[in-house]
Design a protein around this motif. Structure first.
Motif, short mmCIF file in Angstrom:
data_model
loop_
_atom_site.label_atom_id
_atom_site.label_comp_id
_atom_site.label_asym_id
_atom_site.label_seq_id
_atom_site.Cartn_x
_atom_site.Cartn_y
_atom_site.Cartn_z
N THR A 174 0.84 -1.27 0.13
CA THR A 174 -0.06 -0.02 -0.05
C THR A 174 0.69 1.26 -0.10
O THR A 174 0.68 2.10 -0.77
CB THR A 174 -0.79 0.04 1.21
OG1 THR A 174 -1.77 -1.04 1.28
CG2 THR A 174 -1.72 1.34 1.14
N ILE A 175 1.78 1.14 0.84
CA ILE A 175 2.65 2.34 1.00
C ILE A 175 3.52 2.70 -0.20
O ILE A 175 3.66 3.56 -0.85
CB ILE A 175 3.94 2.38 2.33
CG1 ILE A 175 2.82 2.47 3.47
CG2 ILE A 175 4.78 3.36 2.19
CD1 ILE A 175 3.54 2.04 4.79
N LYS A 176 4.12 1.57 -0.74
CA LYS A 176 5.01 1.56 -1.87
C LYS A 176 4.18 2.09 -3.08
O LYS A 176 4.88 2.65 -4.16
CB LYS A 176 5.51 0.08 -2.15
CG LYS A 176 6.72 -0.10 -1.32
CD LYS A 176 7.39 -1.39 -1.81
CE LYS A 176 8.69 -1.64 -1.11
NZ LYS A 176 9.11 -2.94 -0.85
N SER A 177 2.94 1.77 -3.17
CA SER A 177 2.13 2.28 -4.39
C SER A 177 1.57 3.95 -4.06
O SER A 177 0.54 4.17 -4.68
CB SER A 177 0.86 1.29 -4.55
OG SER A 177 0.03 1.33 -3.55
N GLY A 178 2.04 4.40 -3.03
CA GLY A 178 1.47 5.61 -2.67
C GLY A 178 0.29 5.80 -1.83
O GLY A 178 -0.16 6.89 -1.75
N GLY A 179 -0.11 4.55 -1.32
CA GLY A 179 -1.41 4.78 -0.60
C GLY A 179 -0.78 4.95 1.02
O GLY A 179 0.30 4.83 1.31
N LYS A 180 -2.06 5.07 1.69
CA LYS A 180 -1.80 5.09 3.12
C LYS A 180 -2.69 3.76 3.79
O LYS A 180 -3.77 3.52 3.19
CB LYS A 180 -2.43 6.44 3.85
CG LYS A 180 -1.49 7.47 3.40
CD LYS A 180 -1.57 8.85 4.12
CE LYS A 180 -0.74 9.99 3.61
NZ LYS A 180 -1.30 11.10 4.16
N CYS A 181 -2.24 3.34 4.81
CA CYS A 181 -2.92 2.11 5.49
C CYS A 181 -3.31 2.49 6.86
O CYS A 181 -2.50 2.91 7.66
CB CYS A 181 -1.83 0.91 5.45
SG CYS A 181 -2.74 -0.51 5.86
#
Length: 145
Positions: free
Chosen positions: A76-83
């Protein structure tokens, strides 16, 4: 003070009440929710979700889910998202998963990872069963390096 506590810029922890506040999640840019409970609801948003069906009990095996959770957080983080990781009270189950992530993907010791999460959310307290599972996880990762 936000009800979503930032462990890192892209990893947050909260209780279920905060996790179900749509406006809050949208404001913080949450793209993925890990719900570490059997019964707590998901926010009513189109997000990537994962339920980890465990109770907050020392005999529950949460470690079976560590890798699945930490890899989802990482991707999630590597794809620019937030978890956002949450459970009913945001104290034991969700904290355990956040700590497992820090141990594996930030190469932190269990003690340092615990202190980092505790610094942003002072009420965290993984139960003794989850703590010993984290100790085993830390050892197993050290053996594999």
């Amino acid at each position: 003070m936000s009800e979503l506590y930032k462990v890192t810029e892209s990893l947050m922890i909260s209780n279920v009440r905060a996790a179900c506040k749509k406006d809050l999640l949208m404001e913080e840019g949450v793209t993925c929710c890990i719900n570490v409970s059997r019964r707590q609801p998901f926010p009513d948003l189109h997000l990537r979700t994962l339920r980890i069906p465990v109770f907050d009990h020392p005999l529950q095996n949460l470690s079976d889910y560590f890798d699945q959770c930490v890899e989802l957080i990482d991707s999630t983080i590597k794809s620019g998202g937030k978890c956002l990781v949450y459970c009913k009270h945001g104290r034991s189950r969700s904290a355990t998963i956040c700590i497992a992530y820090l141990i594996k993907h930030r190469n932190m010791s269990l003690k340092d990872a615990f202190q980092m999460v505790k610094a942003v959310r002072p009420s965290i307290e993984p139960n003794e069963g989850f703590w010993s599972q984290l100790e085993s996880y830390e050892k197993s990762l050290q053996l594999n390096h």
